[in-house]
Design an enzyme around this catalytic site. Structure first.
Site, short mmCIF file in Angstrom:
data_model
loop_
_atom_site.label_atom_id
_atom_site.label_comp_id
_atom_site.label_asym_id
_atom_site.label_seq_id
_atom_site.Cartn_x
_atom_site.Cartn_y
_atom_site.Cartn_z
N SER A 60 22.73 -35.19 -3.42
CA SER A 60 22.14 -34.45 -2.30
C SER A 60 20.61 -34.52 -2.28
O SER A 60 20.03 -34.70 -1.21
CB SER A 60 22.60 -32.99 -2.32
OG SER A 60 23.97 -32.93 -2.03
N THR A 68 27.92 -26.58 -4.58
CA THR A 68 28.98 -27.48 -5.02
C THR A 68 29.86 -26.79 -6.06
O THR A 68 29.65 -25.61 -6.37
CB THR A 68 28.37 -28.82 -5.53
OG1 THR A 68 29.45 -29.74 -5.75
CG2 THR A 68 27.57 -28.64 -6.82
N LYS A 79 31.81 -22.75 -4.81
CA LYS A 79 31.97 -22.65 -3.35
C LYS A 79 32.66 -21.36 -2.90
O LYS A 79 32.34 -20.82 -1.85
CB LYS A 79 32.75 -23.86 -2.82
CG LYS A 79 31.97 -25.17 -2.92
CD LYS A 79 32.75 -26.33 -2.33
CE LYS A 79 31.92 -27.60 -2.35
NZ LYS A 79 32.54 -28.70 -1.59
N ASP A 96 32.11 -29.69 5.04
CA ASP A 96 32.88 -30.82 4.49
C ASP A 96 33.80 -31.43 5.55
O ASP A 96 33.91 -32.66 5.65
CB ASP A 96 33.71 -30.38 3.28
CG ASP A 96 32.84 -30.14 2.05
OD1 ASP A 96 31.79 -30.79 1.93
OD2 ASP A 96 33.21 -29.30 1.21
N ALA A 153 46.04 -31.62 -2.37
CA ALA A 153 46.03 -30.25 -1.86
C ALA A 153 44.97 -29.41 -2.57
O ALA A 153 45.19 -28.25 -2.89
CB ALA A 153 47.42 -29.62 -2.02
N GLY A 154 43.80 -30.00 -2.81
CA GLY A 154 42.67 -29.28 -3.40
C GLY A 154 41.69 -28.84 -2.32
O GLY A 154 42.04 -28.77 -1.13
N GLY A 155 40.46 -28.58 -2.72
CA GLY A 155 39.44 -28.13 -1.78
C GLY A 155 39.14 -29.17 -0.71
O GLY A 155 38.96 -28.84 0.47
P1 ATR Z 1 39.07 -31.14 -4.91
O1 ATR Z 1 38.75 -29.68 -4.81
O2 ATR Z 1 37.87 -32.04 -5.07
O3 ATR Z 1 39.97 -31.61 -3.82
P2 ATR Z 1 41.06 -30.58 -6.94
O4 ATR Z 1 41.20 -29.19 -6.46
O5 ATR Z 1 40.97 -30.78 -8.39
O6 ATR Z 1 39.81 -31.33 -6.32
O7 ATR Z 1 42.28 -31.41 -6.34
C1 ATR Z 1 42.62 -32.60 -6.80
C2 ATR Z 1 43.87 -33.10 -6.08
O8 ATR Z 1 44.22 -34.32 -6.71
C3 ATR Z 1 45.08 -32.17 -6.20
O9 ATR Z 1 45.87 -32.30 -5.04
C4 ATR Z 1 45.81 -32.77 -7.41
O10 ATR Z 1 47.21 -32.51 -7.42
P3 ATR Z 1 47.83 -31.14 -8.07
O11 ATR Z 1 47.68 -30.08 -7.02
O12 ATR Z 1 49.23 -31.50 -8.35
O13 ATR Z 1 47.02 -30.87 -9.30
C5 ATR Z 1 45.55 -34.24 -7.20
N1 ATR Z 1 45.67 -34.99 -8.46
C6 ATR Z 1 44.78 -35.04 -9.46
N2 ATR Z 1 45.21 -35.84 -10.46
C7 ATR Z 1 46.43 -36.31 -10.07
C8 ATR Z 1 47.39 -37.19 -10.65
N3 ATR Z 1 47.19 -37.76 -11.85
N4 ATR Z 1 48.51 -37.46 -9.95
C9 ATR Z 1 48.73 -36.89 -8.72
N5 ATR Z 1 47.85 -36.05 -8.13
C10 ATR Z 1 46.72 -35.76 -8.78
#
Ligand code: ATR
Length: 282
Positions: free
Chosen positions: A20, A65, A69, A106, A133-135
Site C-alpha cells: 500500500s 489489513t 478488519k 475490497d 469462504a474467507g474474508g
Molecule cells: P481470506 O480472509 O484472505 O480470504 P482465509 O479466511 O484464511 O483468507 O480464507 C482462506 C480460504 O482458503 C478459505 O476458504 C479456506 O477454506 P476453509 O474455510 O476450509 O479453511 C481456503 N483454503 C485454505 N487452504 C486450503 C486448502 N489447503 N484446501 C482447500 N481450501 C483451502
C-alpha cells in the site's frame, strides 16, 4: 513537514510487506500532493484501543489489513454498505466532526479490476462460482450481488464456512462442498478463486475445468505468481482470464480520493511498479 499535512497509513499486524505505501506513494508523487502514507503496526492486544482513539492518532485516515478488519469495524461510528455487509473495514477516515467512518473497498477493487481488464464481463451474469469462504470471498460475493448476478455459488473445503456466508447474503448465494464443483462448472459464467491455493509457497489449486464453458471468465485473487496455475490452465483452453493484481490496486482508489482529494487511476506504470517490487521481494 507541516501539521496540516494529510497523513494516512496501512495499519495491521504485520504491515512490513504491504504494498500500500508503494501504491499511495506513487499517486502522491504523480499528483504532486503534499500528503504522506506510511505503515503503523498495531499489535492485536492494542488494536481495539488504537481504532477507538483513532481521531487522536494524528492520521487523516488509514487502511486496515489483517487481522484487524473486524476490530476496526467495531470501533467505527459509521460504516458504508459494503463494510456493514461484510462486518469488516479496510478503509478509515474521519468526518468533519471527528467521527470515525469505515468502508470496505475490497469488493470495489474486485469490480474495478474486471471493469478495466475485461470490459463487458458482467453482461452474462446468470451464475458465478466462488472458490473459498474467507474474508476475500465475502468481498467478492458482495461485489457480484451488487452487479445483480442471479446466483452465486460458494464452494469451500469447509462447507460450514460457505453456509455462513450464504446465510448472511441471502437466497441468491448457495453454499456447496468441494465435491460439487464438477457439476457446477458446466453452467458457470464466471469462476473466481478466493482461496490461498496456487499462491507461491501454498499447495496448488487442483481443479478440472473440462466442463467449464469456453465463454466463462476466470479470475484469481492470488497475484503471486501473477499467472497462477488456474489462470494458465484456463487460458490454455481458451477462456478469458484476469489476474488478481488489479484488485489490490483498485481497492486503494477510494481511500486515496477520500484522504487526498484526487481520484487516482490504476495505470500501466503503477502496475509495472508493483510487479517489479513483487518480483524483487518474492
Ligand atoms: P481470506 O480472509 O484472505 O480470504 P482465509 O479466511 O484464511 O483468507 O480464507 C482462506 C480460504 O482458503 C478459505 O476458504 C479456506 O477454506 P476453509 O474455510 O476450509 O479453511 C481456503 N483454503 C485454505 N487452504 C486450503 C486448502 N489447503 N484446501 C482447500 N481450501 C483451502
Amino acid at each position: 513537514m507541516t501539521d496540516s499535512k494529510k497523513k494516512s497509513a496501512i495499519t495491521g499486524y504485520p504491515v512490513a510487506h504491504s504494498r500500500s505505501p508503494l501504491v499511495h506513494g506513487y499517486w502522491l508523487k504523480k499528483h504532486r500532493l503534499e500528503g504522506e502514507y506510511g505503515r503503523v503496526e498495531v499489535s492485536p492486544e492494542d488494536a481495539d484501543a488504537f481504532y477507538r482513539t483513532f481521531s487522536g492518532s494524528g492520521l487523516t485516515g488509514a487502511n486496515v489489513t489483517v487481522p484487524h478488519k473486524e476490530v476496526a469495524a467495531g470501533a467505527c461510528d459509521w460504516l458504508d454498505d459494503a463494510a456493514r455487509a461484510m462486518g469488516a473495514v479496510n478503509t478509515l477516515w474521519l468526518d468533519e466532526d471527528g467521527k470515525l467512518c469505515g468502508g470496505n473497498t475490497d469488493g470495489l477493487g474486485f469490480l474495478g479490476n474486471l471493469d478495466q481488464l475485461a470490459p463487458g464481463w458482467d453482461v452474462s451474469r446468470e451464475s458465478a462460482v466462488v472458490l473459498g469462504a474467507g474474508g476475500a470471498a465475502r468481498a467478492v460475493v458482495w461485489a457480484l450481488l451488487s452487479r445483480k448476478f442471479t446466483t452465486v455459488h460458494i464452494v469451500n473445503r469447509t462447507f460450514e464456512n460457505a453456509r455462513k456466508i450464504a446465510d448472511e447474503f441471502g437466497p441468491k448465494t448457495i453454499p456447496h462442498s468441494w465435491d460439487k464443483l464438477g457439476t457446477l462448472l458446466g453452467k458457470t459464467d464466471l469462476l473466481i478463486n478466493t482461496t490461498s491455493l496456487g499462491m507461491s509457497g501454498k499447495p496448488p489449486l487442483e481443479i478440472d475445468l473440462t466442463l467449464l464453458p469456453k465463454s466463462a471468465l476466470v479470475t484469481d485473487i492470488v497475484y503471486v505468481p501473477l499467472e497462477t496455475g488456474l489462470l494458465k490452465q484456463a487460458a490454455a483452453r481458451g477462456n478469458r482470464t484476469v489476474d488478481g493484481l488489479g484488485m489490490l490496486l483498485h481497492q486503494a482508489v477510494p481511500g486515496f480520493e477520500r484522504w487526498f482529494g484526487v481520484r487516482p487511476e490504476v495505470d500501466d506504470a503503477l502496475r509495472a511498479l508493483v510487479l517489479k517490487d513483487l518480483e524483487e521481494t518474492e
